[in-house]
Design an enzyme around this catalytic site. Structure first.
Site, PDB file in Angstrom:
ATOM      1  N   ASN A 189      -8.770 -12.696   4.203  1.00 59.86           N
ATOM      2  CA  ASN A 189      -9.188 -12.009   2.943  1.00 59.86           C
ATOM      3  C   ASN A 189     -10.803 -12.457   2.703  1.00 59.86           C
ATOM      4  O   ASN A 189     -11.208 -13.489   3.207  1.00 59.86           O
ATOM      5  CB  ASN A 189      -8.613 -12.557   1.869  1.00 59.86           C
ATOM      6  CG  ASN A 189      -8.685 -11.867   0.557  1.00 59.86           C
ATOM      7  OD1 ASN A 189      -9.822 -11.337   0.082  1.00 59.86           O
ATOM      8  ND2 ASN A 189      -7.572 -11.394  -0.201  1.00 59.86           N
ATOM      9  N   PRO A 190     -11.835 -11.595   2.368  1.00 57.84           N
ATOM     10  CA  PRO A 190     -13.117 -11.992   2.362  1.00 57.84           C
ATOM     11  C   PRO A 190     -13.337 -12.949   1.451  1.00 57.84           C
ATOM     12  O   PRO A 190     -14.382 -13.628   1.160  1.00 57.84           O
ATOM     13  CB  PRO A 190     -13.776 -10.542   1.908  1.00 57.84           C
ATOM     14  CG  PRO A 190     -12.805  -9.735   2.117  1.00 57.84           C
ATOM     15  CD  PRO A 190     -11.550 -10.275   2.121  1.00 57.84           C
ATOM     16  N   ALA A 229     -10.360  -7.349   7.019  1.00 56.54           N
ATOM     17  CA  ALA A 229      -9.135  -7.186   7.709  1.00 56.54           C
ATOM     18  C   ALA A 229      -9.397  -6.689   8.907  1.00 56.54           C
ATOM     19  O   ALA A 229      -8.878  -7.036  10.103  1.00 56.54           O
ATOM     20  CB  ALA A 229      -8.200  -6.142   6.708  1.00 56.54           C
ATOM     21  N   ASN A 266       0.933  -1.417  -0.029  1.00 49.62           N
ATOM     22  CA  ASN A 266       0.044  -0.038   0.166  1.00 49.62           C
ATOM     23  C   ASN A 266       0.941   1.170  -0.009  1.00 49.62           C
ATOM     24  O   ASN A 266       1.974   1.327   0.566  1.00 49.62           O
ATOM     25  CB  ASN A 266      -0.800  -0.007   1.031  1.00 49.62           C
ATOM     26  CG  ASN A 266      -2.137  -1.272   0.882  1.00 49.62           C
ATOM     27  OD1 ASN A 266      -1.975  -1.907   0.019  1.00 49.62           O
ATOM     28  ND2 ASN A 266      -2.645  -1.577   2.166  1.00 49.62           N
ATOM     29  N   VAL A 267       0.372   2.351  -0.651  1.00 47.25           N
ATOM     30  CA  VAL A 267       1.061   3.555  -0.688  1.00 47.25           C
ATOM     31  C   VAL A 267       0.503   5.007   0.107  1.00 47.25           C
ATOM     32  O   VAL A 267       0.708   5.938  -0.102  1.00 47.25           O
ATOM     33  CB  VAL A 267       1.047   3.966  -2.195  1.00 47.25           C
ATOM     34  CG1 VAL A 267       1.986   2.891  -3.057  1.00 47.25           C
ATOM     35  CG2 VAL A 267      -0.428   4.076  -2.993  1.00 47.25           C
ATOM     36  N   ASP A 268      -0.615   4.247   1.078  1.00 49.36           N
ATOM     37  CA  ASP A 268      -1.454   5.346   1.747  1.00 49.36           C
ATOM     38  C   ASP A 268      -1.043   5.774   3.028  1.00 49.36           C
ATOM     39  O   ASP A 268      -1.869   6.434   3.672  1.00 49.36           O
ATOM     40  CB  ASP A 268      -2.770   4.702   1.796  1.00 49.36           C
ATOM     41  CG  ASP A 268      -2.622   3.193   2.365  1.00 49.36           C
ATOM     42  OD1 ASP A 268      -1.800   3.130   3.204  1.00 49.36           O
ATOM     43  OD2 ASP A 268      -3.729   2.428   2.020  1.00 49.36           O
ATOM     44  N   HIS A 326       6.009  -0.481  -2.691  1.00 49.43           N
ATOM     45  CA  HIS A 326       5.491   0.396  -3.567  1.00 49.43           C
ATOM     46  C   HIS A 326       5.604   1.637  -3.499  1.00 49.43           C
ATOM     47  O   HIS A 326       4.994   2.460  -4.210  1.00 49.43           O
ATOM     48  CB  HIS A 326       4.117  -0.229  -4.134  1.00 49.43           C
ATOM     49  CG  HIS A 326       4.165  -1.699  -4.818  1.00 49.43           C
ATOM     50  ND1 HIS A 326       2.929  -2.331  -4.704  1.00 49.43           N
ATOM     51  CD2 HIS A 326       4.962  -2.457  -5.304  1.00 49.43           C
ATOM     52  CE1 HIS A 326       3.202  -3.483  -5.226  1.00 49.43           C
ATOM     53  NE2 HIS A 326       4.454  -3.629  -5.416  1.00 49.43           N
TER      54      HIS A 326
HETATM   55  P1  NAD Z   1      -5.643  -5.997  -5.025  1.00 44.88           P
HETATM   56  O1  NAD Z   1      -6.553  -4.696  -5.467  1.00 44.88           O
HETATM   57  O2  NAD Z   1      -5.236  -6.863  -6.312  1.00 44.88           O
HETATM   58  O3  NAD Z   1      -6.617  -7.025  -4.194  1.00 44.88           O
HETATM   59  C1  NAD Z   1      -7.315  -6.431  -2.999  1.00 44.88           C
HETATM   60  C2  NAD Z   1      -7.449  -7.685  -2.205  1.00 44.88           C
HETATM   61  O4  NAD Z   1      -8.078  -7.322  -1.059  1.00 44.88           O
HETATM   62  C3  NAD Z   1      -8.582  -8.688  -2.913  1.00 44.88           C
HETATM   63  O5  NAD Z   1      -8.026 -10.055  -2.739  1.00 44.88           O
HETATM   64  C4  NAD Z   1      -9.813  -8.366  -2.146  1.00 44.88           C
HETATM   65  O6  NAD Z   1     -10.624  -9.668  -1.950  1.00 44.88           O
HETATM   66  C5  NAD Z   1      -9.239  -8.093  -0.895  1.00 44.88           C
HETATM   67  N1  NAD Z   1     -10.166  -7.435   0.072  1.00 44.88           N
HETATM   68  C6  NAD Z   1     -11.397  -6.646  -0.490  1.00 44.88           C
HETATM   69  N2  NAD Z   1     -11.700  -6.200   0.820  1.00 44.88           N
HETATM   70  C7  NAD Z   1     -11.177  -6.323   1.986  1.00 44.88           C
HETATM   71  C8  NAD Z   1     -11.276  -6.105   3.458  1.00 44.88           C
HETATM   72  N3  NAD Z   1     -12.140  -5.400   3.834  1.00 44.88           N
HETATM   73  N4  NAD Z   1     -10.217  -6.953   4.140  1.00 44.88           N
HETATM   74  C9  NAD Z   1      -9.342  -7.745   3.477  1.00 44.88           C
HETATM   75  N5  NAD Z   1      -9.175  -7.954   2.302  1.00 44.88           N
HETATM   76  C10 NAD Z   1     -10.104  -7.210   1.490  1.00 44.88           C
HETATM   77  O7  NAD Z   1      -4.626  -5.520  -4.288  1.00 44.88           O
HETATM   78  P2  NAD Z   1      -2.893  -5.811  -3.808  1.00 44.88           P
HETATM   79  O8  NAD Z   1      -2.932  -7.420  -3.896  1.00 44.88           O
HETATM   80  O9  NAD Z   1      -2.548  -5.111  -2.970  1.00 44.88           O
HETATM   81  O10 NAD Z   1      -2.134  -5.535  -5.134  1.00 44.88           O
HETATM   82  C11 NAD Z   1      -2.339  -4.394  -6.058  1.00 44.88           C
HETATM   83  C12 NAD Z   1      -1.694  -3.153  -6.138  1.00 44.88           C
HETATM   84  O11 NAD Z   1      -2.655  -2.056  -5.522  1.00 44.88           O
HETATM   85  C13 NAD Z   1      -0.348  -3.007  -5.497  1.00 44.88           C
HETATM   86  O12 NAD Z   1       0.590  -2.695  -6.193  1.00 44.88           O
HETATM   87  C14 NAD Z   1      -0.747  -1.611  -4.482  1.00 44.88           C
HETATM   88  O13 NAD Z   1       0.440  -0.656  -4.451  1.00 44.88           O
HETATM   89  C15 NAD Z   1      -1.901  -1.121  -5.230  1.00 44.88           C
HETATM   90  N6  NAD Z   1      -2.909  -0.095  -4.473  1.00 44.88           N
HETATM   91  C16 NAD Z   1      -2.777   0.272  -3.195  1.00 44.88           C
HETATM   92  C17 NAD Z   1      -3.625   0.783  -2.584  1.00 44.88           C
HETATM   93  C18 NAD Z   1      -3.553   1.454  -1.128  1.00 44.88           C
HETATM   94  O14 NAD Z   1      -2.424   2.211  -0.951  1.00 44.88           O
HETATM   95  N7  NAD Z   1      -4.450   1.479  -0.241  1.00 44.88           N
HETATM   96  C19 NAD Z   1      -5.003   0.955  -3.293  1.00 44.88           C
HETATM   97  C20 NAD Z   1      -5.248   0.618  -4.372  1.00 44.88           C
HETATM   98  C21 NAD Z   1      -4.078  -0.307  -5.011  1.00 44.88           C
END
Ligand code: NAD
Ligand code: ZN
Length: 241
Positions: free
Chosen positions: A212-213, A230, A98-100, A115
């Site tokens: 994970n859901p 989570a 995550n980048v947040d 990332h």
């Molecule tokens: P992804 O988007 O590929 O997958 C998200 C996963 O989270 C899915 O498996 C989904 O089922 C699960 N999910 C959904 N709601 C949930 C919850 N409430 N609790 C637990 N799990 C839940 O994300 P990824 O695998 O992190 O990879 C994608 C890329 O997305 C990374 O490179 C990341 O840098 C980037 N990204 C980051 C952010 C952030 O910083 N918050 C947001 C969007 C994307």
């Protein structure tokens, strides 16, 4: 189900967590994949790749602006706080995609960001770094920040087509190799090389837990799958520890 995981956590000396976009969903930040995923609206190759940014930075900034806006409003949830508490029970590091900045906002001591982070901007020419918050109003007004050298700033995050920061990746692999237990939370486990972290941990003898859901490609390899959100699952674990 919780009981078995709690037992494993109690037995482990060293614990690591790997978090993905799903970790931040309960803080109001959209993931990339899935029903509410950003990729349904923004094609990654068109918006978030290095070549797209070079070709049309204004377009990439449409996505960056949205992400920066979401993250500037977001606060850590009970799951982020649970990971801080877990440090008292042996959690050494949070390896995150995550980048947040939410793990840091919650107070996690050791966060390995694979990332990058949206909280800093970097000049695409001279590599000057500035704080995103110092340019926030300008960005949210629809403008694109420029460096003193005249070039355009971009968030200090890894774009598609770029390699991950090598030092952070090495440290994360080292953590995976030495950990007794790894919890993978909210990641679809398809983005490499982050996705190889839990498999590396498993290969070197770690217990694997997944939260994970939905089932993922990692699920068949884990020792315990906690199906759910989570925040809910992590706070459920902490209550029982
Ligand atoms: P992804 O988007 O590929 O997958 C998200 C996963 O989270 C899915 O498996 C989904 O089922 C699960 N999910 C959904 N709601 C949930 C919850 N409430 N609790 C637990 N799990 C839940 O994300 P990824 O695998 O992190 O990879 C994608 C890329 O997305 C990374 O490179 C990341 O840098 C980037 N990204 C980051 C952010 C952030 O910083 N918050 C947001 C969007 C994307
Ligand atoms: Zn510059």
């Amino acid at each position: 189900m919780y009981e078995n995981v709690v037992k494993k956590i109690r037995e482990a000396d060293k614990i690591a967590a790997l978090t993905g976009a799903g970790m931040s969903v309960e803080s109001g930040i959209a993931p990339f994949r899935g029903e509410d995923g950003l990729w349904n609206e923004f094609d990654p190759q068109e918006y978030a790749s290095l070549s797209a940014f070079r070709k049309d930075p204004d377009k990439s900034w449409e996505l960056f602006r949205l992400q920066i806006e979401e993250c500037s409003r977001a606060e850590p949830h009970e799951g982020h706080h649970s990971l801080v508490e877990l440090e008292e029970h042996g959690l050494n590091s949070v390896i995150t995609q995550n980048v947040d900045d939410l793990h840091q906002k919650a107070g996690s001591k050791k966060v390995l960001e694979l990332h990058g982070n949206l909280s800093e901007l970097i000049c695409s020419s001279c590599r000057e770094r500035v704080k995103t918050k110092d340019h926030l109003k300008y960005i949210l007004d629809g403008d694109i920040p420029h460096c003193k050298c005249g070039s355009i700033f971009r968030p200090d995050v890894v774009l598609f087509g770029e390699s991950l920061p090598l030092g952070v990746l090495r440290k994360s692999q080292h953590e995976a190799e030495r950990t007794d237990l790894l919890i993978s939370i909210g990641t679809s486990a398809v983005v490499q090389p982050a996705a190889s972290i839990p498999t590396l941990a498993k290969k070197t003898g770690s217990v694997l837990i997944e939260i994970n859901p939905k089932r993922t490609v990692l699920t068949p390899k884990v020792d315990h799958f906690l199906k759910g959100k989570a925040g809910e699952k992590l706070s459920g674990l902490m209550e029982r520890l």
